[in-house]
Motif scaffolding. Sequence first.
Motif, PDB file in Angstrom:
ATOM      1  N   ALA A 226       0.845  -1.185   0.000  1.00  0.00           N
ATOM      2  CA  ALA A 226       0.000   0.000   0.000  1.00  0.00           C
ATOM      3  C   ALA A 226       0.882   1.237   0.000  1.00  0.00           C
ATOM      4  O   ALA A 226       1.857   1.319   0.751  1.00  0.00           O
ATOM      5  CB  ALA A 226      -0.897   0.004   1.220  1.00  0.00           C
ATOM      6  N   ARG A 228       1.067   5.738  -0.766  1.00  0.00           N
ATOM      7  CA  ARG A 228       0.357   7.007  -0.854  1.00  0.00           C
ATOM      8  C   ARG A 228       1.169   7.941  -1.729  1.00  0.00           C
ATOM      9  O   ARG A 228       2.378   8.075  -1.562  1.00  0.00           O
ATOM     10  CB  ARG A 228       0.169   7.619   0.544  1.00  0.00           C
ATOM     11  CG  ARG A 228      -0.539   8.969   0.515  1.00  0.00           C
ATOM     12  CD  ARG A 228      -0.691   9.521   1.930  1.00  0.00           C
ATOM     13  NE  ARG A 228      -1.558   8.666   2.736  1.00  0.00           N
ATOM     14  CZ  ARG A 228      -1.226   8.212   3.940  1.00  0.00           C
ATOM     15  NH1 ARG A 228      -0.059   8.508   4.471  1.00  0.00           N
ATOM     16  NH2 ARG A 228      -2.064   7.453   4.622  1.00  0.00           N
ATOM     17  N   GLN A 233      -3.416  10.529  -3.368  1.00  0.00           N
ATOM     18  CA  GLN A 233      -3.972   9.263  -3.837  1.00  0.00           C
ATOM     19  C   GLN A 233      -3.342   8.099  -3.078  1.00  0.00           C
ATOM     20  O   GLN A 233      -2.178   8.151  -2.691  1.00  0.00           O
ATOM     21  CB  GLN A 233      -3.681   9.069  -5.330  1.00  0.00           C
ATOM     22  CG  GLN A 233      -4.377  10.019  -6.262  1.00  0.00           C
ATOM     23  CD  GLN A 233      -4.104   9.641  -7.699  1.00  0.00           C
ATOM     24  OE1 GLN A 233      -4.631   8.660  -8.211  1.00  0.00           O
ATOM     25  NE2 GLN A 233      -3.246  10.416  -8.356  1.00  0.00           N
ATOM     26  N   GLU A 234      -4.142   7.037  -2.917  1.00  0.00           N
ATOM     27  CA  GLU A 234      -3.648   5.828  -2.277  1.00  0.00           C
ATOM     28  C   GLU A 234      -3.994   4.633  -3.143  1.00  0.00           C
ATOM     29  O   GLU A 234      -4.939   4.651  -3.922  1.00  0.00           O
ATOM     30  CB  GLU A 234      -4.243   5.667  -0.882  1.00  0.00           C
ATOM     31  CG  GLU A 234      -3.822   6.757   0.088  1.00  0.00           C
ATOM     32  CD  GLU A 234      -4.334   6.511   1.496  1.00  0.00           C
ATOM     33  OE1 GLU A 234      -4.988   5.456   1.708  1.00  0.00           O
ATOM     34  OE2 GLU A 234      -4.102   7.347   2.371  1.00  0.00           O
ATOM     35  N   GLY A 235      -3.219   3.583  -2.995  1.00  0.00           N
ATOM     36  CA  GLY A 235      -3.475   2.364  -3.732  1.00  0.00           C
ATOM     37  C   GLY A 235      -2.394   1.353  -3.421  1.00  0.00           C
ATOM     38  O   GLY A 235      -1.659   1.481  -2.448  1.00  0.00           O
ATOM     39  N   GLY A 250      -5.927   1.295  -7.517  1.00  0.00           N
ATOM     40  CA  GLY A 250      -6.685   2.032  -6.511  1.00  0.00           C
ATOM     41  C   GLY A 250      -8.167   1.976  -6.794  1.00  0.00           C
ATOM     42  O   GLY A 250      -8.640   1.148  -7.597  1.00  0.00           O
TER      43      GLY A 250
END
Length: 267
Positions: A226, A228, A233-235, A250
Amino acid sequence: MNTARALADLHSAAEAVWQAVAPGWPGFAVEVLPTIDSTNTELMRRARQGQADPVLLVALEQTAGRGRRGRGWVSEPGASLTFSLGLPLRPASWSGLSLAVGVSLAESLHPEVRLKWPNDLWWQDRKLGGILVETANVGTERLAIIGVGLNVEPPPPLPAEPDAQGVAPMPPVGLQTVAPAAGLSAGGWLVRALPPLVRDLVAFEREGFAPFAARFEARDALRGRAVRLSDGQEGVADGVRADGALWLRGAAGRVAVVQHEVSVRPC
């Protein structure tokens, strides 16, 4: 190591590097600078003056070294290895150059060194070094300026304050901790890493990032983790595209992130 010994160590390494590289690069020069603001900045200054000869600048001490996105990198005599390599290159595409440089360096340093996309060298989630790639047009030539900073001695810990995204900085580590059995000084690491790097840059000029893709995958520190991005945005990092862009899975699906847009850290 005191300053005089550290400088002598780099001069000895410079001679060995020149002997290894010069036969394949006519006009190649190696310069050891006792102190400078930034080796990359110096090569950019020379490029603006019309100089595009192949050269390696090695600094015993940098007072205003530059990392990606304007971050500083200050070196102290003997405690780190800082250099910039300027080579006129003509690849069909420049995409993935910093990843190719990272692959080459990681393979030269230690089997457990990993690459944090797009330009950091990691060991056990600790930052070992960084890469800053810039280019400059000089007449009909385009000069690749590749700056590298590596911790040799164990560096002091960083402040624990998180950045704007709430992520704490990666703790640093030095090559003396990563590979104590090697027993190498800054100059020794330069001799070990620089000739293979030049050979890999020749391969990149000829074939682009493609030959480095599998090598990068074997060293990818972020895949499956994971992350950032600097824009919030995160994914989950999902490897890199054929041109070296980061694949991010994401909420919006799988998207490609190009090198100049973001910095990435594990969540």
